[in-house]
Design a protein around this motif. Structure first.
Motif, PDB file in Angstrom:
ATOM      1  N   GLY A 381       0.788  -1.221   0.000  1.00 25.36           N
ATOM      2  CA  GLY A 381       0.000   0.000   0.000  1.00 25.36           C
ATOM      3  C   GLY A 381       0.823   1.275   0.000  1.00 25.36           C
ATOM      4  N   VAL A 382       2.123   1.169   0.244  1.00 26.28           N
ATOM      5  CA  VAL A 382       2.988   2.354   0.162  1.00 26.28           C
ATOM      6  C   VAL A 382       2.936   2.941  -1.245  1.00 26.28           C
ATOM      7  N   ASP A 383       2.880   2.072  -2.247  1.00 26.07           N
ATOM      8  CA  ASP A 383       2.782   2.492  -3.643  1.00 26.07           C
ATOM      9  C   ASP A 383       1.317   2.796  -3.958  1.00 26.07           C
ATOM     10  N   LYS A 384       1.010   4.040  -4.238  1.00 31.50           N
ATOM     11  CA  LYS A 384      -0.376   4.436  -4.487  1.00 31.50           C
ATOM     12  C   LYS A 384      -0.987   3.684  -5.664  1.00 31.50           C
ATOM     13  N   GLU A 385      -0.156   3.272  -6.603  1.00 30.04           N
ATOM     14  CA  GLU A 385      -0.667   2.548  -7.768  1.00 30.04           C
ATOM     15  C   GLU A 385      -1.295   1.212  -7.375  1.00 30.04           C
ATOM     16  N   ASN A 386      -0.839   0.642  -6.269  1.00 27.29           N
ATOM     17  CA  ASN A 386      -1.365  -0.656  -5.836  1.00 27.29           C
ATOM     18  C   ASN A 386      -2.664  -0.546  -5.043  1.00 27.29           C
ATOM     19  N   ARG A 387      -2.966   0.627  -4.512  1.00 22.59           N
ATOM     20  CA  ARG A 387      -4.085   0.737  -3.575  1.00 22.59           C
ATOM     21  C   ARG A 387      -5.425   0.445  -4.229  1.00 22.59           C
ATOM     22  N   GLY A 388      -5.615   0.925  -5.446  1.00 21.70           N
ATOM     23  CA  GLY A 388      -6.858   0.641  -6.146  1.00 21.70           C
ATOM     24  C   GLY A 388      -7.039  -0.851  -6.390  1.00 21.70           C
ATOM     25  N   LYS A 389      -5.940  -1.533  -6.713  1.00 21.68           N
ATOM     26  CA  LYS A 389      -6.018  -2.978  -6.959  1.00 21.68           C
ATOM     27  C   LYS A 389      -6.291  -3.733  -5.666  1.00 21.68           C
ATOM     28  N   ILE A 390      -5.749  -3.249  -4.572  1.00 21.35           N
ATOM     29  CA  ILE A 390      -6.047  -3.871  -3.279  1.00 21.35           C
ATOM     30  C   ILE A 390      -7.528  -3.741  -2.958  1.00 21.35           C
ATOM     31  N   LEU A 391      -8.088  -2.554  -3.221  1.00 18.46           N
ATOM     32  CA  LEU A 391      -9.517  -2.342  -2.970  1.00 18.46           C
ATOM     33  C   LEU A 391     -10.370  -3.229  -3.874  1.00 18.46           C
ATOM     34  N   SER A 393      -9.702  -6.033  -5.150  1.00 19.38           N
ATOM     35  CA  SER A 393      -9.583  -7.455  -4.813  1.00 19.38           C
ATOM     36  C   SER A 393     -10.205  -7.805  -3.465  1.00 19.38           C
ATOM     37  N   GLY A 394     -10.693  -6.822  -2.741  1.00 17.10           N
ATOM     38  CA  GLY A 394     -11.302  -7.090  -1.439  1.00 17.10           C
ATOM     39  C   GLY A 394     -10.342  -6.965  -0.278  1.00 17.10           C
ATOM     40  N   GLY A 395      -9.220  -6.263  -0.499  1.00 18.80           N
ATOM     41  CA  GLY A 395      -8.232  -6.109   0.564  1.00 18.80           C
ATOM     42  C   GLY A 395      -8.749  -5.339   1.756  1.00 18.80           C
ATOM     43  N   ALA A 396      -9.614  -4.353   1.513  1.00 12.11           N
ATOM     44  CA  ALA A 396     -10.153  -3.565   2.626  1.00 12.11           C
ATOM     45  C   ALA A 396     -11.005  -4.438   3.539  1.00 12.11           C
ATOM     46  N   ARG A 397     -11.808  -5.313   2.951  1.00 19.89           N
ATOM     47  CA  ARG A 397     -12.642  -6.204   3.771  1.00 19.89           C
ATOM     48  C   ARG A 397     -11.781  -7.181   4.570  1.00 19.89           C
ATOM     49  N   ALA A 398     -10.703  -7.659   3.943  1.00 17.13           N
ATOM     50  CA  ALA A 398      -9.815  -8.584   4.654  1.00 17.13           C
ATOM     51  C   ALA A 398      -9.147  -7.900   5.838  1.00 17.13           C
ATOM     52  N   LEU A 399      -8.682  -6.670   5.636  1.00 18.37           N
ATOM     53  CA  LEU A 399      -8.057  -5.930   6.735  1.00 18.37           C
ATOM     54  C   LEU A 399      -9.065  -5.607   7.828  1.00 18.37           C
ATOM     55  N   ALA A 400     -10.280  -5.259   7.427  1.00 17.01           N
ATOM     56  CA  ALA A 400     -11.324  -4.973   8.418  1.00 17.01           C
ATOM     57  C   ALA A 400     -11.615  -6.203   9.269  1.00 17.01           C
ATOM     58  N   GLU A 401     -11.558  -7.376   8.654  1.00 16.23           N
ATOM     59  CA  GLU A 401     -11.803  -8.611   9.395  1.00 16.23           C
ATOM     60  C   GLU A 401     -10.673  -8.893  10.381  1.00 16.23           C
ATOM     61  N   ILE A 402      -9.434  -8.673   9.964  1.00 12.25           N
ATOM     62  CA  ILE A 402      -8.294  -8.848  10.870  1.00 12.25           C
ATOM     63  C   ILE A 402      -8.421  -7.913  12.068  1.00 12.25           C
ATOM     64  N   ILE A 403      -8.766  -6.666  11.802  1.00 13.66           N
ATOM     65  CA  ILE A 403      -8.894  -5.676  12.871  1.00 13.66           C
ATOM     66  C   ILE A 403     -10.034  -6.051  13.815  1.00 13.66           C
ATOM     67  N   ARG A 404     -11.141  -6.496  13.245  1.00 16.43           N
ATOM     68  CA  ARG A 404     -12.289  -6.881  14.074  1.00 16.43           C
ATOM     69  C   ARG A 404     -11.919  -8.020  15.024  1.00 16.43           C
ATOM     70  N   LYS A 405     -11.201  -9.025  14.504  1.00 13.68           N
ATOM     71  CA  LYS A 405     -10.800 -10.149  15.350  1.00 13.68           C
ATOM     72  C   LYS A 405      -9.827  -9.698  16.432  1.00 13.68           C
ATOM     73  N   SER A 406      -8.945  -8.776  16.099  1.00 11.40           N
ATOM     74  CA  SER A 406      -7.976  -8.291  17.082  1.00 11.40           C
ATOM     75  C   SER A 406      -8.662  -7.538  18.212  1.00 11.40           C
ATOM     76  N   PHE A 407      -9.642  -6.709  17.859  1.00 10.04           N
ATOM     77  CA  PHE A 407     -10.371  -5.975  18.893  1.00 10.04           C
ATOM     78  C   PHE A 407     -11.227  -6.916  19.741  1.00 10.04           C
ATOM     79  N   SER A 408     -11.797  -7.935  19.099  1.00 10.66           N
ATOM     80  CA  SER A 408     -12.613  -8.894  19.845  1.00 10.66           C
ATOM     81  C   SER A 408     -11.766  -9.644  20.859  1.00 10.66           C
ATOM     82  N   ALA A 409     -10.533 -10.010  20.444  1.00 13.84           N
ATOM     83  CA  ALA A 409      -9.635 -10.707  21.363  1.00 13.84           C
ATOM     84  C   ALA A 409      -9.233  -9.808  22.521  1.00 13.84           C
ATOM     85  N   ALA A 410      -9.035  -8.512  22.237  1.00 13.67           N
ATOM     86  CA  ALA A 410      -8.638  -7.576  23.289  1.00 13.67           C
ATOM     87  C   ALA A 410      -9.757  -7.357  24.299  1.00 13.67           C
ATOM     88  N   GLU A 411     -10.989  -7.378  23.814  1.00 10.87           N
ATOM     89  CA  GLU A 411     -12.129  -7.147  24.707  1.00 10.87           C
ATOM     90  C   GLU A 411     -12.335  -8.285  25.690  1.00 10.87           C
TER      91      GLU A 411
END
Length: 666
Positions: A381-391, A393-411
């Protein structure tokens, strides 16, 4: 081996082992030590790993953190428990006992390496390894010794105990062609030993492996991955994970499209199934593949002056002529520059790395895999050219899922006052996507997804372990979210501790951080009643307005625009206008600052509304307004076709005239 069947009843055994942690029963240890032989079913071996891990953890918990010399008492207790049993097996005359002893020690390295390393360094164990190698062991014992050495070579204390004979045996094992499994396991050991030998002062140069080049090992591992010996895939990938730390290897692998596509095929995706059999441990293989991708995509961290000096000293100590050494170092430095890393990242994206990351997160429920996948998303994601392709491909949803699991574990844990710092990397990767794209593109049309992103971005900003770059990117992402709607802005403003942190960062010396904090404040001022009242109707409002006025006069144009824009919004409040008047009376700086903003607009400043609702009736009595009226006349003349600027400037002039101020030329 009927005793292996006891693994199916592991649950009753675990408490028994833990309760007898100081003096475990011999039959229980015997059961464990025979559970890891490679001929056993992988499922039963997996259960045995759980039993061993539970036992070691139970001993360490019961012993606490006490130290006795250089070792903690938990390590000492576990070593005393396991060493006699291991020694008894590896000194047996029967191959089955020897195999059980070495396979158990190999497993112990993966469960509790401190204990395993302590046992490995015992003279009797080292002597047994040397004796067995001298006796030309069977293929299955040779493979297990190679796996054991590959584990041991990952730790400097163990590397220091290896003899020249052992390293020569490993090299011979790599060169032989008959047994691919032995070849790959020995290659891992050779690679770890060669990487560690350069930094271990205790390792003699005579003991260092002399295998030809990294390129030879890379080609060998590629060949193994292209072959049919799937049981060697995990070792081959692990070896490549170590080799791909080298810049030249990174560069070669990133350009080998056939290899990358083959490597990626080992992880199942929605479009295809994995090319590996069910007997291959998918988590271990996936983790190794992600390590290779990470090494190819990672950017070199900036070095401090002290670190640069250390690097120069290291180069001076290398062997070879000065000219050739400098040339090699310059070449390696070039391969690690931003341009080369960016190109490697684009190759990875082109050959399907993003789909691999998403598949890995889905098929392997492992914290380690999720963390390294997040790091790769961050690198790409450092390269702006890759960010659109990450989006796409569903990269945002994958990252959101990782974050959700991390917060759930912390709670679920009440011990930590804040979430673990490991969650900051996936949030930062998520923030990069939210900076350069609209909230709808990143989070989808559901506003709930946008609101859910506020908490992680707020955490990235306020976490005690956040870096300056992470805080900057968190504020940029929050600025984008707060511009989506007034509801979004209001929810951002109400995040716990967020506004106070932003106000603190508005005073930061770093220009970019100060700018991001001011721009976020400007957006919140326009969209959130909470922030608007904080600056217009509170006990500390005057001091906050003073900060905005000062920031309207800094050299950085975007900061000036954001600060003056926030002031423009606040002039709709009579209380804020009164406080601004008091600031002018106290310091006599507000009107000159506003005059400068109007009189000498810099490129882009046309977007800032002119603050037309200042309390001119009061200012007329105490302030000379000649410069202000002159500046407004210039604005009117220069913007006759720009209604957005012409209208407020004309209204301001009319107010001055109604108050009796003489306007030149009118």
């Amino acid at each position: 081996m009927a005793v292996i069947d006891q693994v199916d009843s592991a649950k009753p055994i675990v408490p028994s082992l833990i309760n007898n942690s100081r003096n475990p029963l011999p039959d229980e240890l015997s059961y464990l030590i025979t559970s890891f032989v490679p001929t056993n079913d992988r499922g039963k071996r997996s259960k045995a790993y759980l039993v061993l891990a539970s036992y070691c953890q139970g001993v360490r918990v019961s012993m606490g953190q006490a130290q006795d010399g250089r070792q903690d008492v938990g390590t000492q207790a576990l070593s005393r428990s396991f060493y006699p049993v291991i020694q008894a097996h590896i000194t047996e005359s029967q191959e089955a006992g020897v195999l059980a002893g070495f396979s158990f020690l190999t497993a112990l390295f993966q469960v509790d390496w401190q204990v395993a390393a302590d046992i490995f360094q015992q003279e009797a164990v080292l002597a047994s390894i040397s004796d067995i190698l001298d006796l030309y062991p069977s293929d299955i014992v040779s493979r297990e010794i190679a796996r054991l050495l590959s584990q041991a070579c990952g730790h400097n204390a163990c590397r220091a105990t290896l003899t020249t004979e052992v390293t020569q045996w490993l090299e011979a094992a790599v060169r032989q062609k008959k047994d691919v499994s032995l070849q790959s396991a020995a290659a891992v050991a050779i690679t770890k030993l060669s990487r560690g030998a350069g930094t271990d002062a205790l390792v003699e140069s005579a003991q260092r492996p002399t295998y030809d080049t990294d390129r030879d090992l890379v080609e060998l591992m590629k060949g193994i991955l292209s072959g049919e010996s799937q049981e060697s895939f995990v070792d081959a990938v692990e070896c490549l994970a170590y080799l791909s730390i080298e810049p030249s290897v990174k560069e070669d692998l990133s350009k080998d499209s056939a290899f990358l596509k083959k490597l990626f095929s080992f992880i199942p995706t929605r479009r295809r199934t994995s090319t590996t059999s069910a007997d291959i441990p998918i988590n271990s293989l996936t983790y190794g593949i992600l390590n290779v991708i990470h090494n190819l995509s990672v950017y070199r961290p900036p070095l401090s002056p002290e670190q640069e000096q250390v690097m120069k000293l290291r180069r001076m100590t290398k062997s070879g002529t000065t000219g050739s050494r400098d040339s090699d170092d310059n070449h390696l430095d070039t391969l690690e520059d931003e341009q080369h890393v960016r190109e490697r990242g684009r190759n990875l994206v082109q050959y399907g790395a993003i789909n691999v990351l998403i598949a890995a997160i889905r098929v392997a429920d492992s914290q380690g895999i999720m963390l390294i996948a997040s790091q790769i998303f961050l690198n790409l994601g450092v390269d702006k050219e890759n960010r659109g392709k990450i989006l796409q491909s569903g990269g945002a949803r994958a990252l959101a899922e990782i974050i959700r699991k991390s917060f759930s574990a912390a709670e679920t844990s009440q011990e930590q006052p804040e979430v673990d710092a490991s969650v900051l990397q996936p949030i930062q990767a998520f923030a990069k996507l939210a900076i350069t794209s609209s909230p709808t593109q990143v989070f989808g049309p559901d506003p709930g997804a946008i609101y859910d992103a506020i908490r992680p971005f707020s955490t990235l900003l306020t976490h005690s372990a956040s870096s300056p770059l992470q805080r900057f990117e968190a504020m940029m992402a929050l600025t984008n979210i707060s511009s989506h709607s007034t509801e979004s802005a209001d929810r951002v403003a109400k995040a716990n501790g967020l506004v106070a942190k932003i106000e603190f960062l508005m005073l930061e010396d770093h220009v970019l951080i100060r700018r991001a904090a001011t721009e976020l404040t400007c957006n919140l001022m326009a969209g959130s009643d909470v922030v608007f009242k904080r600056y217009s109707d509170s006990n500390s409002a005057k001091s906050r307005l003073h900060v905005l006025a000062a920031l309207s006069d800094v050299d950085d144009l975007p900061t000036r625009l954001a600060a003056s824009g926030a002031l423009a919004s606040l002039t709709s409040s009579p209380i804020a206008c009164r406080l601004l008047y008091e600031l002018e009376c106290d310091h006599h700086r507000l009107i000159p600052i506003l005059t400068t903003l109007i009189d000498k607009p810099l490129p882009g400043s046309e977007s800032v509304e002119s603050p037309t609702r200042t309390p001119l009736m009061l200012l007329k009595e105490e302030t000379e307004l000649k410069d202000l009226t002159t500046a407004l006349i210039v604005v009117v003349k220069d913007n006759t076709e720009n209604v957005e600027i012409l209208r407020p400037a004309a209204e301001a002039l009319k107010c001055l005239m109604d108050l009796g101020v003489v306007v030149p030329g009118v």
